[in-house]
Write an enzyme that holds these catalytic residues in place. Structure first.
Site, short mmCIF file in Angstrom:
data_model
loop_
_atom_site.label_atom_id
_atom_site.label_comp_id
_atom_site.label_asym_id
_atom_site.label_seq_id
_atom_site.Cartn_x
_atom_site.Cartn_y
_atom_site.Cartn_z
CG ASP A 1 -35.49 -4.79 31.85
OD1 ASP A 1 -35.06 -4.03 32.72
OD2 ASP A 1 -35.16 -4.71 30.66
CD GLU B 1 -38.50 -2.69 24.68
OE1 GLU B 1 -37.30 -2.42 24.90
OE2 GLU B 1 -38.86 -3.79 24.24
O1 TRH Z 1 -40.28 1.22 33.80
P1 TRH Z 1 -39.54 1.66 32.58
O2 TRH Z 1 -38.73 2.88 32.67
O3 TRH Z 1 -38.59 0.46 32.09
C1 TRH Z 1 -37.38 0.72 31.42
C2 TRH Z 1 -37.54 0.33 29.96
O4 TRH Z 1 -38.02 -0.97 29.87
C3 TRH Z 1 -36.20 0.42 29.26
O5 TRH Z 1 -36.30 -0.12 27.94
C4 TRH Z 1 -35.17 -0.37 30.03
O6 TRH Z 1 -33.93 -0.17 29.44
C5 TRH Z 1 -35.14 0.09 31.47
O7 TRH Z 1 -36.41 -0.07 32.06
C6 TRH Z 1 -34.15 -0.73 32.25
O8 TRH Z 1 -40.59 1.89 31.41
P2 TRH Z 1 -41.54 0.90 30.65
O9 TRH Z 1 -40.74 0.10 29.65
O10 TRH Z 1 -42.65 1.72 30.12
O11 TRH Z 1 -42.11 -0.11 31.71
C7 TRH Z 1 -43.08 0.34 32.62
C8 TRH Z 1 -44.05 -0.80 32.87
O12 TRH Z 1 -44.93 -0.47 33.94
C9 TRH Z 1 -44.93 -1.05 31.65
O13 TRH Z 1 -45.08 -2.44 31.47
C10 TRH Z 1 -46.26 -0.45 32.04
C11 TRH Z 1 -46.27 -0.73 33.52
N1 TRH Z 1 -47.16 0.14 34.29
C12 TRH Z 1 -48.15 -0.49 35.01
O14 TRH Z 1 -48.30 -1.72 34.96
N2 TRH Z 1 -48.96 0.27 35.78
C13 TRH Z 1 -48.83 1.63 35.87
O15 TRH Z 1 -49.59 2.27 36.61
C14 TRH Z 1 -47.81 2.27 35.10
C15 TRH Z 1 -47.67 3.76 35.14
C16 TRH Z 1 -46.97 1.49 34.31
#
Ligand code: TRH
Length: 375
Positions: A15, A271
């Site tokens: 989010d 996402e």
């Molecule tokens: O963290 P998530 O599982 O978030 C989820 C999704 O947003 C989903 O739609 C929602 O319903 C739920 O939360 C509540 O996965 P997502 O969306 O990939 O977000 C991870 C974030 O972390 C993304 O912006 C990338 C960031 N990230 C970093 O900044 N550094 C890192 O080292 C890694 C591995 C990820």
């Protein structure tokens, strides 16, 4: 022109990952004044390490990041208000919108979905008590939706980075990874999965060497069990046969993009990382966020029917069965072998999909245009 974006961190990082990216882009590319209201500033600081996790307000990359306190102090609403993922705005803020003499555009930014019904709902108004309209704004993979978050020049940046082997090696070393010459490079950032061990078994016994880069996250426990190693942490590396595993620190978003660009294959989730892996133009595994009553299966299927449209039936079936087995917590050994059979086609397709999707107008621009048409 002032915009307020409200984000309530449900769990994980998506989010705040999406709303932080959107806020940065609205400032950098559209010259807007953006306040990003987030209830969990510590989660924000994880993806923006230069941020202070307990500041009630701070300026980061031109965005005014405000702590959305549970005891809300009334503020003047902005001209455009984005309620991200139906997070429920503070009641006094809603009242201020309703009572304002100014016209205020109130949008509900929805989760990304490839389901057909999205385009029919995109941009529709919903009358709120007090007579104010709230518009539903859906990101999506077709031009009858709000499009996808994509910063200007992103694909060129990626192509320049990938063409510069020295930059790639330098980046990998900067996050503690010594690249193994000739190894297939993959990243792993998924939720817990019982299917992981079957995948690692195959990679361990493969004729080709694989280097698997694993940022600290929810998959570490399953990985530790397979390695028979407790408390895996950033900087650890382990070798099992043809498989080299490196545990990485959680890095900031722009570095995570570079990590995805370095790899030949990316296992992602949720996402934002799901979308960033598509912009990386590489074959991917999407571990979709699990929802009640299995609603996530329809979302996954909807995306796969779009994504596999230009793939040969067997290559489409291979990637489909791999994603389904992974999310169903089943063994992925067989499906992975099928993916390897169609590796070249899947790799070429991932790049083509990325270019096709980049032809559509990006989400930040469609939001700005929606507001200009609404005025
Ligand atoms: O963290 P998530 O599982 O978030 C989820 C999704 O947003 C989903 O739609 C929602 O319903 C739920 O939360 C509540 O996965 P997502 O969306 O990939 O977000 C991870 C974030 O972390 C993304 O912006 C990338 C960031 N990230 C970093 O900044 N550094 C890192 O080292 C890694 C591995 C990820």
């Amino acid at each position: 022109m002032k915009w307020d974006i409200f984000c309530s961190v449900v769990d994980n990082f998506g989010d705040i990952g999406v709303t932080w990216r959107l806020a940065r882009q609205l400032v950098a590319e559209h010259g807007l004044h953006v306040r990003l209201w987030v209830d969990d500033v510590a989660a924000f600081a994880r993806i923006c390490p230069q941020a202070s996790p307990d500041a009630s307000e701070q300026l980061q990359l031109g965005v005014e990041v405000r702590h959305w306190h549970s005891q809300w102090q009334p503020v003047e609403p902005a001209n455009v208000v984005i309620e991200a993922f139906a997070c429920e705005l503070p009641a006094t803020y809603v009242r201020a919108i309703t009572e304002s003499k100014r016209r205020i555009l109130w949008l509900n930014l929805e989760y990304l979905s490839a389901e057909d019904w999205v385009s029919g709902c995109h941009g529709l108004p919903s009358l709120q008590s007090g007579g104010v309209q709230k518009y539903f704004f859906f990101p999506g993979f077709t031009e009858s939706t709000g499009g996808l978050l994509r910063e200007a020049g992103l694909l060129t940046q990626r192509q320049d980075f990938v063409a510069n082997e020295q930059a790639r090696q330098q980046f990998l070393r900067s996050i503690g990874v010594e690249p193994i010459a000739g190894a297939r490079l993959m990243s792993l950032f998924t939720y817990e999965s019982a299917g992981l061990s079957s995948w690692l078994d195959v990679l361990e016994q493969d004729s080709q060497c694989t280097q698997l880069l694993v940022p600290e996250g929810r998959i570490l426990a399953d990985l530790g069990r397979w390695l028979a190693v407790d408390d895996l942490k950033a900087g650890d590396s382990h070798r099992r046969g043809a498989l080299q595993i490196n545990i990485l620190p959680f890095i900031e978003q722009r570095q995570y993009d570079q990590l995805l660009w370095c790899c030949d294959f990316n296992a992602v989730r949720g996402e934002d990382s799901f979308l960033r892996a598509q912009w990386a133009g590489r074959p991917l595994l999407w571990h979709i966020y699990q929802q009640e009553e299995g609603a996530h299966w329809e979302k996954m299927q909807a995306f796969l029917s779009l994504y596999c449209r230009d793939l040969s039936p067997l290559a489409g079936a291979a990637i489909t069965s791999f994603w389904q087995a992974w999310s169903a917590q089943e063994s992925v050994a067989e499906p992975w072998q099928a993916v390897l059979l169609y590796w070249d086609e899947l790799s070429a397709h991932a790049e083509k999909w990325c270019e096709q999707q980049a032809e559509y107008q990006d989400l930040a621009t469609t939001l700005v245009q929606f507001q200009q048409n609404w005025l």
